[in-house]
Scaffold this motif. Structure first.
Motif, PDB file in Angstrom:
ATOM      1  N   PRO A 303     108.404  17.274  14.693  1.00 38.90           N
ATOM      2  CA  PRO A 303     108.818  15.852  15.353  1.00 38.90           C
ATOM      3  C   PRO A 303     110.115  16.653  16.141  1.00 38.90           C
ATOM      4  O   PRO A 303     110.742  15.948  16.973  1.00 38.90           O
ATOM      5  N   GLY A 304     110.739  17.986  15.909  1.00 38.72           N
ATOM      6  CA  GLY A 304     111.337  19.206  16.463  1.00 38.72           C
ATOM      7  C   GLY A 304     110.966  19.485  17.780  1.00 38.72           C
ATOM      8  O   GLY A 304     111.482  19.787  18.728  1.00 38.72           O
ATOM      9  N   ASP A 305     109.689  19.069  18.179  1.00 39.85           N
ATOM     10  CA  ASP A 305     109.289  19.489  19.477  1.00 39.85           C
ATOM     11  C   ASP A 305     108.854  18.435  20.226  1.00 39.85           C
ATOM     12  O   ASP A 305     108.122  19.133  20.993  1.00 39.85           O
ATOM     13  N   LYS A 306     108.486  17.438  20.060  1.00 43.10           N
ATOM     14  CA  LYS A 306     107.399  16.685  20.520  1.00 43.10           C
ATOM     15  C   LYS A 306     108.488  16.154  22.093  1.00 43.10           C
ATOM     16  O   LYS A 306     107.612  15.918  23.409  1.00 43.10           O
ATOM     17  N   ILE A 307     109.513  16.040  22.005  1.00 44.79           N
ATOM     18  CA  ILE A 307     110.129  16.189  23.372  1.00 44.79           C
ATOM     19  C   ILE A 307     110.054  17.130  24.344  1.00 44.79           C
ATOM     20  O   ILE A 307     109.492  16.835  25.035  1.00 44.79           O
ATOM     21  N   ARG A 308     110.287  18.069  23.731  1.00 46.71           N
ATOM     22  CA  ARG A 308     110.413  19.452  24.949  1.00 46.71           C
ATOM     23  C   ARG A 308     109.129  19.012  25.070  1.00 46.71           C
ATOM     24  O   ARG A 308     108.406  19.613  26.462  1.00 46.71           O
ATOM     25  N   GLY A 309     107.971  19.572  24.093  1.00 46.90           N
ATOM     26  CA  GLY A 309     106.087  19.584  24.762  1.00 46.90           C
ATOM     27  C   GLY A 309     106.106  18.202  25.421  1.00 46.90           C
ATOM     28  O   GLY A 309     105.709  19.035  26.473  1.00 46.90           O
ATOM     29  N   GLU A 310     106.829  17.172  25.646  1.00 47.55           N
ATOM     30  CA  GLU A 310     105.573  16.063  27.281  1.00 47.55           C
ATOM     31  C   GLU A 310     106.748  16.625  27.806  1.00 47.55           C
ATOM     32  O   GLU A 310     106.475  16.313  28.948  1.00 47.55           O
ATOM     33  N   LYS A 311     107.723  17.455  28.167  1.00 48.34           N
ATOM     34  CA  LYS A 311     108.734  17.259  29.240  1.00 48.34           C
ATOM     35  C   LYS A 311     107.618  18.826  29.777  1.00 48.34           C
ATOM     36  O   LYS A 311     107.599  19.198  30.928  1.00 48.34           O
ATOM     37  N   GLU A 312     107.302  19.589  28.718  1.00 44.99           N
ATOM     38  CA  GLU A 312     106.926  20.913  29.826  1.00 44.99           C
ATOM     39  C   GLU A 312     105.876  20.367  30.370  1.00 44.99           C
ATOM     40  O   GLU A 312     105.249  20.840  31.451  1.00 44.99           O
ATOM     41  N   ALA A 314     105.091  17.403  31.405  1.00 49.11           N
ATOM     42  CA  ALA A 314     104.884  17.027  32.843  1.00 49.11           C
ATOM     43  C   ALA A 314     106.138  17.429  33.770  1.00 49.11           C
ATOM     44  O   ALA A 314     105.610  17.056  34.878  1.00 49.11           O
ATOM     45  N   MET A 315     106.564  18.729  33.503  1.00 43.83           N
ATOM     46  CA  MET A 315     106.524  20.014  34.328  1.00 43.83           C
ATOM     47  C   MET A 315     105.254  20.699  34.930  1.00 43.83           C
ATOM     48  O   MET A 315     105.320  20.957  36.125  1.00 43.83           O
ATOM     49  N   ALA A 316     104.661  20.580  34.084  1.00 46.09           N
ATOM     50  CA  ALA A 316     103.305  21.262  34.551  1.00 46.09           C
ATOM     51  C   ALA A 316     102.838  20.987  35.946  1.00 46.09           C
ATOM     52  O   ALA A 316     102.143  20.795  36.745  1.00 46.09           O
ATOM     53  N   ILE A 317     103.085  19.137  35.178  1.00 50.71           N
ATOM     54  CA  ILE A 317     101.693  18.749  35.926  1.00 50.71           C
ATOM     55  C   ILE A 317     102.984  17.929  37.674  1.00 50.71           C
ATOM     56  O   ILE A 317     102.159  17.639  38.929  1.00 50.71           O
ATOM     57  N   SER A 318     104.016  18.052  37.257  1.00 45.17           N
ATOM     58  CA  SER A 318     104.790  18.293  38.541  1.00 45.17           C
ATOM     59  C   SER A 318     104.703  19.356  39.625  1.00 45.17           C
ATOM     60  O   SER A 318     105.461  19.128  40.893  1.00 45.17           O
ATOM     61  N   GLY A 319     104.568  20.127  38.841  1.00 44.69           N
ATOM     62  CA  GLY A 319     104.073  21.512  40.104  1.00 44.69           C
ATOM     63  C   GLY A 319     105.475  22.503  39.418  1.00 44.69           C
ATOM     64  O   GLY A 319     105.865  23.260  40.265  1.00 44.69           O
ATOM     65  N   GLU A 320     106.652  21.606  38.802  1.00 47.23           N
ATOM     66  CA  GLU A 320     108.027  22.596  38.615  1.00 47.23           C
ATOM     67  C   GLU A 320     107.689  23.947  38.124  1.00 47.23           C
ATOM     68  O   GLU A 320     108.587  25.097  37.777  1.00 47.23           O
ATOM     69  N   LYS A 321     106.493  24.039  37.191  1.00 47.14           N
ATOM     70  CA  LYS A 321     106.646  25.493  36.158  1.00 47.14           C
ATOM     71  C   LYS A 321     105.299  25.162  35.640  1.00 47.14           C
ATOM     72  O   LYS A 321     103.964  24.101  35.300  1.00 47.14           O
ATOM     73  N   ALA A 343      98.138  27.350  30.446  1.00 49.14           N
ATOM     74  CA  ALA A 343      97.519  26.256  30.893  1.00 49.14           C
ATOM     75  C   ALA A 343      97.451  26.300  32.636  1.00 49.14           C
ATOM     76  O   ALA A 343      98.773  26.889  33.023  1.00 49.14           O
ATOM     77  N   VAL A 344      96.242  26.492  33.051  1.00 50.80           N
ATOM     78  CA  VAL A 344      96.904  26.118  34.456  1.00 50.80           C
ATOM     79  C   VAL A 344      96.154  24.858  35.019  1.00 50.80           C
ATOM     80  O   VAL A 344      95.086  24.398  34.568  1.00 50.80           O
ATOM     81  N   THR A 345      96.955  24.166  36.122  1.00 52.09           N
ATOM     82  CA  THR A 345      97.070  22.742  36.577  1.00 52.09           C
ATOM     83  C   THR A 345      96.253  22.844  38.120  1.00 52.09           C
ATOM     84  O   THR A 345      96.431  23.845  39.032  1.00 52.09           O
ATOM     85  N   GLN A 346      94.554  22.357  37.760  1.00 51.46           N
ATOM     86  CA  GLN A 346      94.315  21.361  38.994  1.00 51.46           C
ATOM     87  C   GLN A 346      94.993  20.975  39.787  1.00 51.46           C
ATOM     88  O   GLN A 346      94.860  19.618  39.853  1.00 51.46           O
ATOM     89  N   ARG A 347      94.821  21.083  41.514  1.00 48.17           N
ATOM     90  CA  ARG A 347      95.544  20.637  41.866  1.00 48.17           C
ATOM     91  C   ARG A 347      94.095  19.586  43.347  1.00 48.17           C
ATOM     92  O   ARG A 347      93.353  20.222  43.434  1.00 48.17           O
ATOM     93  N   ASN A 348      93.822  18.536  43.691  1.00 46.20           N
ATOM     94  CA  ASN A 348      92.914  18.124  45.183  1.00 46.20           C
ATOM     95  C   ASN A 348      93.806  18.481  46.311  1.00 46.20           C
ATOM     96  O   ASN A 348      94.616  19.089  46.224  1.00 46.20           O
ATOM     97  N   ALA A 349      93.115  17.815  47.611  1.00 46.53           N
ATOM     98  CA  ALA A 349      93.554  18.724  48.681  1.00 46.53           C
ATOM     99  C   ALA A 349      94.728  17.258  48.622  1.00 46.53           C
ATOM    100  O   ALA A 349      95.309  18.343  49.921  1.00 46.53           O
ATOM    101  N   ASP A 350      95.384  16.734  48.403  1.00 44.89           N
ATOM    102  CA  ASP A 350      96.827  15.820  49.181  1.00 44.89           C
ATOM    103  C   ASP A 350      97.452  16.772  47.830  1.00 44.89           C
ATOM    104  O   ASP A 350      99.117  16.436  47.530  1.00 44.89           O
ATOM    105  N   GLY A 351      97.856  17.829  46.793  1.00 45.45           N
ATOM    106  CA  GLY A 351      98.306  18.456  45.611  1.00 45.45           C
ATOM    107  C   GLY A 351      98.904  17.598  44.481  1.00 45.45           C
ATOM    108  O   GLY A 351      99.430  18.136  43.848  1.00 45.45           O
ATOM    109  N   LYS A 352      97.742  16.599  44.854  1.00 43.03           N
ATOM    110  CA  LYS A 352      98.212  15.737  42.684  1.00 43.03           C
ATOM    111  C   LYS A 352      97.538  16.282  41.780  1.00 43.03           C
ATOM    112  O   LYS A 352      96.400  17.259  42.068  1.00 43.03           O
ATOM    113  N   ALA A 353      97.781  16.474  41.089  1.00 37.85           N
ATOM    114  CA  ALA A 353      97.759  17.405  39.816  1.00 37.85           C
ATOM    115  C   ALA A 353      96.536  16.475  38.924  1.00 37.85           C
ATOM    116  O   ALA A 353      96.643  15.277  38.752  1.00 37.85           O
ATOM    117  N   ILE A 354      94.955  16.642  39.045  1.00 38.12           N
ATOM    118  CA  ILE A 354      93.917  16.032  38.364  1.00 38.12           C
ATOM    119  C   ILE A 354      93.237  16.268  37.318  1.00 38.12           C
ATOM    120  O   ILE A 354      92.573  16.097  36.263  1.00 38.12           O
TER     121      ILE A 354
END
Length: 734
Positions: A303-312, A314-321, A343-354
């Motif tokens: 429970p103490g790590d749920k919010i941070r886990g979701e945030k990280e 989201a940041m990987a998907i957005s490309g922030e880190k 993890a490594v995030t893969q993106r399509n030609a438009d830069g969207k995380a897939i």
């Protein structure tokens, strides 16, 4: 040949043809020539070739001139030229001289073709073959003739004049499965026309094993195979890389199972989460209980790590880190485990995380160890900071990394000041080499630690004595990370030892003084007592009042002499009693000026010159009364024993060295014969000149006074030139 008939003949030629006269002027040309080489000209008749085409390559110019001069011909199937502008052009030509009716050279017929496009393609093809290491081959089944391109020969590591046959070509394949496979493929192709494309190993002429890709096709005529042909490519590097990758992949699979590392894929678009078997073990759940969506992973987080886990995430998907984190998971049985995730995030030609692909591994034991280490470090640094012993963490190059307050206090520096220095900068030069030698032995692993007595420079320049203990801190591989140094300040003990040594020396000197005193008592007092006894006996027997008065006067003088001797001996004994406790910091210039002031009358009487060359702020450690007595003695001696041949000159100067302040009294007086009197110069009742006021006690007292203050006196003297007395005083403690 008539120029006019030639001109009309070539005008409509499908090739670029030109007629030149003996001056290399155009006498005729085809329309193709005009279009290909002179598109900016409507007509070139009568114009010089080089004026019309000024960028003609030098080689072609030479050939044109040579053919015109010799009546020769020249042929080229294609020559590459690189112009100064960087332009590249291939030219193909045929040049012939033509003769007139008198059989004389009338000019040149030039057939010129720009084959740049074709030659460039050929060059690119050849380069591609070389880069890709693709060669060609052909077998004429009717003649058994085999042709290999140069690249094919290079791959087989045979010379360019090598002539293969079908059997030889097959035997290059590695014996066993590779040779059997190519044999079957060729046999099937000859039988039913089946092409092949395979990867096999050949053994080159030089004995090297090389992976190749062999492709082949067949041609049939009337149902009979008449030709085999194909390509041959060197894929050794690529194939070996693939094999290594396959081997690494297999090792990774084994390693992940052995190291309990889980691998996962997250299809972001479709919200599908794929886990390998290790992932279920890491999260303590059965495979059938996991529905393979993002929410299923999230539900297992602490429970103490749920919010941070979701945030990280989201940041990987957005490309922030990138996703690189640690979190806790709670097993169904309530046990908490620590997980490291990347993890490594893969993106399509438009830069969207897939898609995200990553790993998880259990770091619970590591975390527990880190927490224990953290507590241990807290304990260490607590002891480090609060220790009464000076402690420091020192880098391999000698720079302070961390110091405690005790060390700062001992050395007189603030923490920020000390951290800017190295231990070499504050180490006494005489101790530095030994310290470095022991340090190098520790670095080399010859000794685990060392201990030594060492002197440091205090910020104020004074000497700090310490006992240094150095221990190397190494990592798991044995490499030294830094050193832990402990410095125990023993300056007070050393000072006490010095005081004790001085007291012992003083005691010894006092014993000598007492012995000297005993000798003086034995000698001088015996004389005085004998004299007194004799005078007393005479006085008792004498009846004459006048003579009795004379004897009483003599008795009084003898008594005064005895009293003076006793006072001198008492003064000598008292000089060194409690001297060190009376030491003070005294302004040397002021003391000398005061003494000089008291002697002004005698200085004026003798017309003496006294030069004082001493800094007005120079301080010495001394007993005020002793310092005044010493200056008075030496200054008055310089006047008392002045030369009658010159005006007295006394020069008082000073110098400062590492430990002492040296005060010099230089005069131009009578001087002392040191060869005769050096040993008894500072003896009691020793005189060296016939001066009625000389009693031989002054230099004796001076020597005892300066030594009582832990100093010393030196003398240089030449008869008839003068003397220099040097007094060594201790620097005052600041």
């Amino acid at each position: 040949m008539q120029t006019l008939s030639i001109t009309s003949l070539i005008k409509d030629s499908p090739s670029a043809v030109a007629i030149l006269d003996t001056q290399l002027r155009f006498a005729g040309n085809s329309r193709v020539w005009l279009n290909d080489f002179c598109p900016d000209h409507e007509s070139i008749l009568g114009k010089n070739y080089f004026d019309v085409i000024p960028h003609t390559p030098e080689k072609l110019k030479s050939i044109l001139c040579e053919c015109l001069e010799n009546g020769s011909r020249n042929l080229s199937e294609g020559e590459k030229f690189i112009f100064p502008s960087g332009k590249i052009q291939w030219l193909k030509w045929k040049i012939n001289a033509w003769t007139n009716s008198d059989e004389e050279i009338g000019g040149l017929i030039v057939l010129l073709e720009d084959v740049t496009k074709t030659k460039r393609l050929e060059e690119l093809y050849q380069k591609a073959e070389r880069v890709a290491r693709i060669g060609g081959w052909e077998v004429d089944m009717t003649t058994n003739f085999i042709y290999w391109t140069d690249i094919t020969k290079d791959i087989h590591e045979v010379p360019r004049d090598f002539k293969p046959d079908l059997e030889t070509g097959i035997n290059f394949y590695k014996k066993g499965e590779h040779r059997e496979k190519i044999t079957n493929l060729i046999t099937n192709a000859i039988a039913d026309g089946t092409p092949w494309d395979t990867e096999l190993i050949i053994v080159t002429k030089k004995g090297n094993e090389v992976w190749v890709r062999a492709k082949g096709e067949v041609e049939f005529l009337d149902g009979k195979c008449v030709r085999l042909f194909g390509t041959f490519q060197d894929i050794d590097e690529k194939k070996k890389t693939e094999l290594k990758f396959l081997e690494a992949t297999q090792r990774l699979e084994i390693a992940t199972r052995g190291a309990n590392v889980g691998i996962w894929d997250f299809d972001i678009v479709n919200n599908q989460l794929f886990w390998d078997d290790n992932m279920y073990l890491l999260y303590g759940i059965d495979k059938k209980d996991f529905n393979g969506v993002y929410e299923a992973w999230q539900s297992g987080l602490h429970p103490g790590d749920k919010i941070r886990g979701e945030k990280e995430i989201a940041m990987a998907i957005s490309g922030e880190k990138e996703f690189d984190t640690e979190f806790r998971v709670v097993w169904p049985n309530g046990e908490t485990r620590y997980i490291k995730a990347t993890a490594v995030t893969q993106r399509n030609a438009d830069g969207k995380a897939i898609k995200m692909t990553g790993t998880n591994w259990d770091i619970t034991e590591l975390k527990n160890t880190q927490m224990m280490l953290s507590k241990s470090q807290e304990s260490f640094f607590g002891a480090f900071e609060n220790s009464d012993t000076g402690m420091a963490i020192v880098s391999i190059n000698g720079k302070w990394i961390k110091v405690n307050q005790s060390l700062c206090s001992s050395l007189g520096y603030k923490e920020k000041e000390l951290l800017k220095l190295t231990f070499q900068q504050i180490t006494h030069p005489e101790d530095l080499q030994n310290d470095i030698e022991l340090l190098n032995q520790t670095i080399a692993g010859e000794i685990p630690s060392y201990r030594m007595g060492k002197r440091y420079f205090h910020k104020d320049g004074s000497i700090i004595h310490g006992i240094l203990t150095v221990t190397a801190v190494r990592n798991i591989n044995g490499k030294i990370l830094h050193f832990i140094s402990q410095v125990t300040d023993i300056t007070p003990q050393i000072e006490n030892e010095k005081k004790l040594t001085r007291l012992v020396d003083i005691t010894s000197e006092q014993n000598e003084s007492l012995l000297n005193f005993a000798h003086i008592v034995s000698h001088n007092l015996r004389s005085h007592s004998s004299n007194l006894a004799m005078l007393t006996k005479f006085l008792v027997k004498e009846e004459s009042d006048e003579e009795r008065q004379n004897l009483l006067g003599m008795l009084s003088g003898a008594s005064d002499s005895l009293n003076e001797t006793i006072l001198h001996l008492n003064e000598v004994v008292q000089v060194k009693v409690g001297a060190l406790e009376k030491m003070k910091s005294i302004n040397l210039y002021d003391s000398i000026k005061n003494v000089k002031k008291n002697l002004n009358l005698i200085i004026q009487e003798k017309n003496a010159v006294c030069e004082i060359n001493i800094p007005k702020n120079l301080m010495v450690s001394a007993i005020p009364a002793y310092l005044d007595s010493i200056v008075l003695n030496l200054l008055s001696n310089g006047i008392k024993y002045s030369s009658p041949d010159r005006k007295p000159l006394i020069q008082i100067s000073s110098e400062v060295n590492e430990e002492n302040i040296i005060l010099s009294f230089k005069d131009n007086g009578l001087g002392i014969d040191l060869n005769k009197h050096r040993e008894k110069l500072f003896g009691m009742y020793k005189t060296f000149h016939r001066n009625k006021d000389a009693k031989g006690i002054g230099l004796f007292i001076t020597k005892n006074q300066i030594e009582a203050m832990s100093g010393k006196i030196e003398v240089e003297s030449t008869v008839g030139v003068g003397s220099t007395f040097k007094l060594h005083f201790k620097k005052p403690l600041t």
